[in-house]
Design an enzyme around this catalytic site. Structure first.
Site, PDB file in Angstrom:
ATOM      1  N   CYS A 106       0.820  -1.206   0.000  1.00  0.00           N
ATOM      2  CA  CYS A 106       0.000   0.000   0.000  1.00  0.00           C
ATOM      3  C   CYS A 106       0.857   1.261   0.000  1.00  0.00           C
ATOM      4  CB  CYS A 106      -0.971  -0.064   1.177  1.00  0.00           C
ATOM      5  SG  CYS A 106      -2.338   1.092   1.116  1.00  0.00           S
ATOM      6  N   HIS A 107       0.706   2.128   1.011  1.00  0.00           N
ATOM      7  CA  HIS A 107       1.452   3.384   1.116  1.00  0.00           C
ATOM      8  C   HIS A 107       2.761   3.230   1.889  1.00  0.00           C
ATOM      9  CE1 HIS A 107      -2.581   4.868   0.135  1.00  0.00           C
ATOM     10  NE2 HIS A 107      -1.976   5.943  -0.337  1.00  0.00           N
TER      11      HIS A 107
END
Length: 173
Positions: A106-107
């Site tokens: 993800c991030h």
């Protein structure tokens, strides 16, 4: 073998911390929570506060050579807060220099960009990081799982089964 999980103080996507953590434990390894600050960190279910977790060691005190792999969970706030913490960035640089597995979802990858460790790599993430990775010299793709040498990456919580399996396979090598 110990596996490092590096997170900031807030905004960790909880499933992206706890699911790989359980997979590492189930495989017989020891997960260790690392953060720039001592104390407790807060997980989130997207934007809703969730559980708190005790930090095992600060990024300043952690030695990359003590770990078989590094996991970088996501969460927008987690990824953004972590990338501007000098001790966390130095830990990632040191870990990348060892060539051991780094698993990012993800991030979580913003710190890899900050540490200049993705140039020439093929990687995936949450789509909003696409331009950041490309600007950092990586080839970004929209796939459930990408393994490029020692780098393991996935996009989102729905990708966790494949992500966790690849992580454990890399640690067990």
């Amino acid at each position: 073998m110990d596996v490092a999980f590096l997170v900031s103080k807030e905004g960790i996507e909880q499933a992206e911390l706890t699911e790989p953590w359980k997979a590492v434990e189930h495989a017989g390894h020891t997960p260790r929570l690392i953060s720039p600050e001592p104390g407790r960190v807060r997980g989130y279910h997207h934007l809703d506060p969730a559980d708190s977790f005790d930090v095992d060691v600060t990024a300043a005190d952690a030695r990359p050579g003590d770990f078989a792999a590094l996991v970088l969970p996501g969460g927008v706030a987690n990824g953004d807060l972590l990338r501007w913490q000098p001790t966390a960035v130095e830990f990632v640089r040191g870990f990348a220099a060892l060539g051991r597995p780094i698993a990012v979802i993800c991030h979580g990858g913003w710190i890899l960009i900050e540490a200049d460790t993705v140039r020439g790599k093929r990687i995936t993430s949450w789509p909003s990081l696409r331009t950041d990775y490309r600007n950092a010299g990586a080839t970004w793709v929209d796939e459930e799982l990408v393994v490029d040498g020692n780098l393991i990456s996935s996009r989102k919580p729905a990708d966790l089964p494949a992500f966790c399996q690849a992580l454990v396979e890399q640690v067990d090598r």
